[in-house]
Design an enzyme around this catalytic site. Structure first.
Site, short mmCIF file in Angstrom:
data_model
loop_
_atom_site.label_atom_id
_atom_site.label_comp_id
_atom_site.label_asym_id
_atom_site.label_seq_id
_atom_site.Cartn_x
_atom_site.Cartn_y
_atom_site.Cartn_z
N GLY A 9 0.89 -1.32 0.14
CA GLY A 9 0.12 -0.04 -0.01
C GLY A 9 1.00 1.36 -0.01
O GLY A 9 0.52 2.34 0.62
N THR A 11 1.68 3.39 -2.20
CA THR A 11 1.19 4.53 -2.99
C THR A 11 -0.01 5.33 -2.40
O THR A 11 -0.56 6.29 -2.87
CB THR A 11 0.78 4.16 -4.33
OG1 THR A 11 -0.17 3.20 -4.20
CG2 THR A 11 1.89 3.76 -5.07
N ASP A 57 1.53 -8.62 -5.70
CA ASP A 57 0.03 -8.45 -5.48
C ASP A 57 -0.47 -9.39 -4.42
O ASP A 57 -0.04 -10.58 -4.09
CB ASP A 57 -0.44 -8.89 -6.90
CG ASP A 57 -1.94 -8.57 -6.97
OD1 ASP A 57 -2.78 -8.55 -6.17
OD2 ASP A 57 -2.46 -8.17 -8.16
N LEU A 58 -1.04 -8.84 -3.56
CA LEU A 58 -1.80 -9.53 -2.39
C LEU A 58 -2.73 -10.71 -3.14
O LEU A 58 -3.10 -11.53 -2.28
CB LEU A 58 -2.67 -8.70 -1.52
CG LEU A 58 -1.93 -7.63 -0.72
CD1 LEU A 58 -2.87 -6.77 0.12
CD2 LEU A 58 -0.81 -8.43 0.29
N LEU A 79 -0.34 -2.07 4.72
CA LEU A 79 -1.34 -1.05 4.63
C LEU A 79 -2.34 -0.96 3.51
O LEU A 79 -2.83 -0.07 3.02
CB LEU A 79 -0.52 0.32 4.53
CG LEU A 79 0.53 0.50 5.84
CD1 LEU A 79 1.12 1.91 5.63
CD2 LEU A 79 -0.16 0.31 7.08
N GLN A 82 -8.66 -2.71 -0.05
CA GLN A 82 -9.70 -2.15 -0.67
C GLN A 82 -10.46 -1.14 0.35
O GLN A 82 -11.08 -1.95 1.26
CB GLN A 82 -10.59 -3.10 -1.53
CG GLN A 82 -11.72 -2.47 -2.27
CD GLN A 82 -12.69 -1.24 -1.60
OE1 GLN A 82 -12.30 -0.05 -1.71
NE2 GLN A 82 -13.67 -1.88 -1.11
N SER A 124 -9.02 -1.91 11.52
CA SER A 124 -9.83 -0.68 11.30
C SER A 124 -10.89 -0.55 12.43
O SER A 124 -11.53 -1.61 12.86
CB SER A 124 -10.20 -0.75 10.04
OG SER A 124 -11.28 0.21 9.88
N GLU A 126 -13.72 0.03 11.65
CA GLU A 126 -14.79 -0.52 11.03
C GLU A 126 -15.14 -2.19 11.69
O GLU A 126 -16.42 -2.62 11.38
CB GLU A 126 -14.70 -0.69 9.76
CG GLU A 126 -14.72 0.77 8.90
CD GLU A 126 -16.33 1.45 8.97
OE1 GLU A 126 -17.22 0.64 9.09
OE2 GLU A 126 -16.34 2.64 9.01
N TYR A 148 -16.23 -4.38 4.16
CA TYR A 148 -15.07 -4.28 4.39
C TYR A 148 -14.76 -4.22 6.04
O TYR A 148 -13.66 -4.99 6.21
CB TYR A 148 -14.92 -2.40 4.30
CG TYR A 148 -13.71 -1.91 4.69
CD1 TYR A 148 -12.33 -2.06 4.29
CD2 TYR A 148 -13.52 -1.01 6.01
CE1 TYR A 148 -11.30 -1.62 4.51
CE2 TYR A 148 -12.55 -0.50 6.28
CZ TYR A 148 -11.15 -0.60 5.72
OH TYR A 148 -9.85 -0.14 6.29
N HIS A 178 -8.26 8.55 9.81
CA HIS A 178 -7.25 9.54 9.91
C HIS A 178 -6.92 10.07 8.54
O HIS A 178 -7.24 9.78 7.60
CB HIS A 178 -5.85 8.79 10.53
CG HIS A 178 -5.57 7.54 9.78
ND1 HIS A 178 -6.29 6.36 9.72
CD2 HIS A 178 -4.63 7.23 8.77
CE1 HIS A 178 -5.93 5.33 9.34
NE2 HIS A 178 -5.00 5.92 8.64
N ARG A 183 -5.13 12.59 1.58
CA ARG A 183 -6.35 11.77 1.64
C ARG A 183 -7.26 12.09 0.28
O ARG A 183 -7.27 13.21 -0.28
CB ARG A 183 -7.17 12.51 2.75
CG ARG A 183 -8.60 11.80 2.86
CD ARG A 183 -8.21 10.15 3.42
NE ARG A 183 -9.25 9.91 4.56
CZ ARG A 183 -9.54 8.49 4.89
NH1 ARG A 183 -9.11 7.78 4.25
NH2 ARG A 183 -10.57 8.21 5.65
#
Length: 321
Positions: A9, A11, A57-58, A79, A82, A124, A126, A148, A178, A183
């Protein structure tokens, strides 16, 4: 000899700030980037000569094993995911592949290729979904309410299980919302700071938002990635909430952002029910008692400082166009 770190992650918002932090600390930094994302390196363009990009790639375990073998990292920060909640409803299987099963592939690759590496998993808030208590602690039950959050809960418990079963140094940081100038504008905080700057410069005239009374626990992404690094410097792995420990309403955010540009927000902002989320009966707010006591970590930026920083960034960026 310099420590080596691998960031997935790279980028994204967090990946770019973490890469900056680790480069400042003298690390040799590697970034895992999907070939399809290789053109999207804007956030790390200033680090291009300091970070080594590796293709992987994951979704593909063999590529993860190759990257870990090649980089032989001391620390691995996952990090990548999706991470846009509304998209997880329209692409639930893809969200599960990257955000949940991708972590299984990564953990298994670490176990096989570099079991002494220290691993950080971006969990997260979430995962709490509709929590039964507020503020939430590391012991609060998980009740995710979207694909998610479900995927993040799976990834969290796999990380804990690999720690318990195989003795991996693996940690989860349960991060709350955050923000930063990096962002995406689809997120409400950046949407508001950008709109305030555009309205001030005469580039826009109004802003439509959903529930102004919705509250969030917001902190600065730079503070969050510092917490991630601190977590991997401890003698024993553990899981921590990374948050500000306080909530603010969308209304407060709007007032603060428009105050930064000297405008009365009520002249420009209207409420559109289309942007409303389902009712949130219990507030998502993270208790930072544990991370404060055990790791001596506290956010360095206040809510007001974060809003001002982001509005100033957007004003400057738009003025230069």
């Amino acid at each position: 000899m310099a420590k080596k770190a691998l960031i997935t992650g790279l980028t994204g918002q967090d990946g770019s700030y973490l890469a900056e932090l680790l480069v400042e600390k003298g690390y040799q930094v590697f970034g895992l980037v999907r070939r399809s994302s290789s053109g999207n390196l804007d956030r790390i363009s200033h680090l291009s000569d300091k970070v080594q990009i590796l293709s992987g790639d994951l979704l593909d375990q063999s590529s993860l094993m190759d990257v870990i073998t090649e980089s032989s990292p001391d620390e691995i920060y996952n990090l990548a995911s999706q991470s846009y909640v509304p998209l997880s409803w329209t692409q639930p299987a893809l969200t599960a592949e990257y955000t949940a099963l991708g972590v299984s592939r990564l953990l298994e690759s670490i176990r096989r290729c570099k079991p002494d590496a220290r691993f950080y998993q971006a969990s997260s808030s979430e995962v709490f979904g509709q929590p039964d208590e507020s503020p939430q602690t590391e012991r609060t039950a998980f009740r995710p309410r979207n694909p998610y959050g479900v995927a993040k809960a799976y990834a969290h418990w796999m990380t804990v299980n690999y720690r318990q079963k195989y003795g991996l140094y693996s940690c989860c940081g349960i991060t709350y919302t955050h923000e930063s100038p990096r962002r995406g504008t689809e997120f409400v905080f950046r949407k508001i700071t950008l709109a305030a700057a555009m309205i001030k410069l005469g580039m826009s005239h109004d802003l439509k938002l959903g529930n102004l009374d919705a509250r969030r626990d917001w902190c600065y992404a730079k503070d969050a990635v510092h917490a991630m690094w601190v977590m991997l410097q401890q003698d024993k792995p553990d899981d921590f909430i990374i948050a500000s420990g306080e909530t603010h309403s969308v209304r407060e955010l709007v007032e603060c952002a428009f105050r930064c540009v000297g405008l009365d927000w009520e002249n420009y902002v209207s409420v559109d029910p289309a942007f409303y989320r389902p009712d949130e009966a219990v507030q998502l707010i993270g208790s930072i008692d544990k991370i404060g006591k055990q790791l001596n970590w506290q956010p360095q930026y206040s809510f007001e400082q974060l809003v001002e920083l982001m509005v100033d960034h957007d004003l400057k960026r738009l003025s230069e166009k």
